[in-house]
Structures are given as C-alpha cells and as structure tokens.
Scaffold this active site. Structure first.
Site, PDB file in Angstrom:
ATOM      1  N   HIS A 189      -9.923  20.343 -23.171  1.00 36.02           N
ATOM      2  CA  HIS A 189      -9.458  20.754 -21.831  1.00 36.02           C
ATOM      3  C   HIS A 189      -8.137  21.507 -21.759  1.00 36.02           C
ATOM      4  O   HIS A 189      -7.754  21.976 -20.684  1.00 36.02           O
ATOM      5  CB  HIS A 189      -9.370  19.561 -20.859  1.00 36.02           C
ATOM      6  CG  HIS A 189     -10.590  18.733 -20.823  1.00 36.02           C
ATOM      7  ND1 HIS A 189     -11.845  19.264 -20.666  1.00 36.02           N
ATOM      8  CD2 HIS A 189     -10.773  17.394 -20.955  1.00 36.02           C
ATOM      9  CE1 HIS A 189     -12.732  18.293 -20.693  1.00 36.02           C
ATOM     10  NE2 HIS A 189     -12.122  17.154 -20.878  1.00 36.02           N
ATOM     11  N   CYS A 235     -19.841  14.425 -11.501  1.00 38.01           N
ATOM     12  CA  CYS A 235     -19.900  13.213 -12.316  1.00 38.01           C
ATOM     13  C   CYS A 235     -19.263  12.040 -11.572  1.00 38.01           C
ATOM     14  O   CYS A 235     -18.197  12.167 -11.010  1.00 38.01           O
ATOM     15  CB  CYS A 235     -19.112  13.383 -13.605  1.00 38.01           C
ATOM     16  SG  CYS A 235     -18.916  15.075 -14.134  1.00 38.01           S
ATOM     17  N   CYS A 261     -10.964  13.553 -13.470  1.00 36.62           N
ATOM     18  CA  CYS A 261     -12.224  12.815 -13.611  1.00 36.62           C
ATOM     19  C   CYS A 261     -12.321  11.700 -12.579  1.00 36.62           C
ATOM     20  O   CYS A 261     -11.408  10.880 -12.458  1.00 36.62           O
ATOM     21  CB  CYS A 261     -12.307  12.237 -15.026  1.00 36.62           C
ATOM     22  SG  CYS A 261     -13.782  11.232 -15.279  1.00 36.62           S
TER      23      CYS A 261
END
Ligand code: SAH
Length: 381
Positions: A219, A338, A120
């Site tokens: 995940h 993102c 991320c």
C-alpha cells in the site's frame, strides 16, 4: 464432558494422529478424509471400511459443524457474500467472486482485526477472537455448496477477508493444508494465497511449514507513508518485510511470485511519485502487483482514486516491466466494500447486545438499591 472434535478442522497429519490415539493405523484417517471430501459423506454409518468400534467412537466424540449462515446475498454479476454466525454474537464475512471461469473465495481468518489499517473497515470493528481451522474451512464448504447449484466450485482461495491470518498462524496453516490436500480439496498451491499486512517473524516461520502462495499488503512505497496506512509497519518496516518475502519466494522456486497488494487511495498513495518509488523499491523482488481501488465506507475519510490516476499508475508500473493487475469492483449491488456486510449485521446485533447489557446493569443496580426493577428506565432509552 469433553468437547467434540470438529473433523473439518483436521489436516492429514492431525487426522492421522487422531486415529493413532485410538490405537488404529494412520491410513484409517486418510480413509475418513476420502469419505468426507471425495464422496461428500459425513454419516459414519456409511463408512463401512472403517472398523465398527471406530465409527461408534467417531459418532460419540466428533462432529462436522459448519458456521450458521446469518445472511446470504447474490449479486447480478454472480458475486456471492455470506455473513456467518461464528458464535457469541460474532459474525464474519466470506465472498465468492466469479471471473473468467474462476471462482475466487475471499476467506476470513479472524473475528475483526487488531491491526487497524487506516483504510480498512474490519479494523474499525475491533477484534473479538480467532477463527478455528474448522470455521475457516467451513467457509469453503458453504461456498462450494452454493456454487454446486451452478455446477461450479471454488477454484481459488485468498485469505483476504477479515483478520490477519499470520496472527492466527496454526489455524490458517491447518486450513490451507486442508485446501491444498489431495485427500481433501486438492487445490494447487498456486491457487491458495495467504495475505498478510507484514508479520515478519511469521513469514520466516511460514517458510518452514508450507509452500502456500503469499501476498503482502504493501500500500505504500515509503515507511513514512506506510506507517500511517498500516500501523504494523512501525514494528516491521518495509526493508525487513521485503527481506522476509524475498527469502520466502526464493524458497518457493523460480516459477512462483509474491503478490504485492496496493490499495489506491485518492491523493494519498496514487500519484506518479508513488508509482516511481514503488517500481524502484520492488526492482529485486520477484512479484506481481495487484492494484485495488479503495472501497469507500462511511467515515473512512478516504476516497477512491480517479480512473485517470488509476490508469496512469498501472501504465507506469507495466512500462517498468511489472505484471500489474487491476482489481475491478464487483458485487456493487450487494455492498461491495470489504467488511460492510458484517458491519450491518453487527449494527443490528450489537444494538441488541448493548440493550441487553443495559438491562443487566439496570437489574444489578435495582438489586443494590432494593427497588423492583429499573427495567422501565432502560426500555425507554
Ligand atoms: N490482514 C491481511 C488480510 C486482510 S485485508 C492483509 O492485510 O493482507 C486483505 C486486503 O483487503 C488488503 O490487501 C487490503 O488492501 C484490502 N482492503 C482492506 N480494506 C480495503 C478497502 N476499504 N478498500 C480496498 N481494499 C481494502
């Protein structure tokens, strides 16, 4: 001077309490909410059914502040992205994804994130603080203003932007209350989803205060793998997480399901063995599965799964009876991944910050050594 109360950050109980503190009845707070959210008025003078003294008090002590829009981008496919200035050189991102008559707003709850999930990009930007409930709601107000140009509004909200909402618990709950409140946005509890990497004690606490929908960023089907992808798993392993989730969805009732998010990363968690283990793991959890192809970002070290692997993974889960959605990539022409838009803004602003920090430190050194200025030195670097 005391700080102004930002009224966008008050849910119904908080709004009622504000009025009670002023010696007025609670229903006055509800009247104000109707003006703001149903009539779209924020000028107190127009709120003629409120006592004049109260309107004057509101004028002096409260405000309706929204985050400043730093950048706004709209994709050819209708996806909208905002980088919002939330003060002190900090920026957060929100995104609206239109799909089949829905407009889903992906909202941020913190400035950066402490969890540092390995895939991320938000985690890589570090953590600079929590957003207030008003700033979380502000993202929805700004999105609705933009969508009004198309005669539309936000229909669904997911707390899947920057940050871990359950580590900013009170603000996230207050904001979601406002979203689900009939006197405000009136969104159904099925259409507001808080997403968490798995803060187990907060999931138990959640059950006591709300019935918002819940998504879990899973995940991985095993602790060994999840420890690597979501470091928080080392503190709250999968069995503890799923136990908390089961209890939460049981409380919500038979019609509601937990959302399992699963980012597919090539060669890491997207093979047949992972799909088999995942199907087994979730056999007694009332859930639907959201597959998210990994969104690459510079130096992530990961790649998106191949189309074939994604297809096989999804097909296997569906054959096992799981409702399994594949999230498609949207807004590719406006930096789809993102956190990337904010990454770009921060690159620019942090350069300025770093530069100013160097100037300041050079000034301090100059004073120490009795020299005019070291400004020249830093301005050349
Ligand atoms: N902290 C919360 C909410 C923010 S992340 C949580 O963990 O749920 C929201 C979702 O974005 C997560 O499920 C994660 O899978 C997804 N995500 C983050 N980075 C991603 C990337 N590079 N590619 C695909 N999905 C990503």
């Amino acid at each position: 001077m005391s700080e102004l109360v930002n009224l966008y950050g008050l849910d119904r109980p908080k709004m009622e309490a504000l009025f009670e503190q002023q010696g007025l009845q609670k229903y006055r707070g509800r009247q104000l909410m109707k003006w703001v959210y149903h009539q779209g008025r924020t000028d107190f003078a127009a709120m003629t059914d409120l006592p004049k003294s109260m309107r004057e008090w509101l004028q002096q002590n409260t405000c309706f502040d929204l985050p400043r829009v730093e950048t706004f981008k709209e994709s050819k496919d209708g996806t909208c992205k905002w980088a919002l200035d939330v003060g002190d050189n900090n920026f957060v991102e929100s995104v609206v994804i239109p799909d089949k008559g829905r407009n889903t707003l992906c909202i941020s709850s913190q400035i950066g994130c402490i969890l540092d999930c390995s895939f991320c990009s938000t985690g890589k930007q570090g953590f600079s603080g929590n957003l207030s409930a008003a700033t979380i709601v502000g993202q929805l107000i700004l999105a609705n203003r933009k969508l009004a140009d198309r005669g539309e509004k936000v229909t669904n909200i997911v707390f899947m932007g920057m940050g871990e909402p359950l580590l900013n618990f009170d603000a996230a709950i207050t904001a979601s209350n406002i979203m689900m409140e009939d006197l405000a946005f009136g969104l159904s509890k099925r259409r507001v989803t808080i997403s968490t990497a798995g803060v187990v004690p907060a999931i138990y606490k959640l059950a006591e205060v709300t019935d918002v929908s819940l998504a879990i960023s899973l995940h991985a089907p095993t602790d060994e793998l999840r420890d690597q992808l979501v470091p928080l798993n080392r503190k709250y392993p999968i069995n503890e997480l799923l136990a908390a989730c089961r209890e939460y969805v049981d409380k919500l009732g038979k019609q509601r399901k937990l959302v399992i998010e699963y980012t597919l990363i090539a060669g890491i968690n997207d093979q047949h063995e992972h799909a088999v283990a995942l199907a087994k793991l979730l056999h007694d959890v009332r859930c639907k599965i959201n597959l998210i192809p990994f969104n690459p970002f510079p130096a992530s070290g990961y790649e998106r799964s191949t189309k074939k692997d994604i297809w096989s993974f999804q097909t296997y889960l569906m054959k096992q009876g799981y409702a399994t959605m594949l999230r498609t990539t949207r807004g590719a022409d406006i930096d789809a991944a993102c956190g990337q838009l904010v990454g770009q803004v921060q690159d620019r602003t942090k350069r300025k910050t770093r530069y100013l920090a160097r100037v300041k430190s050079a000034d301090e050194q100059s004073a120490k050594i009795g020299q005019d200025s070291l400004y020249e030195m830093v301005s050349n670097t």
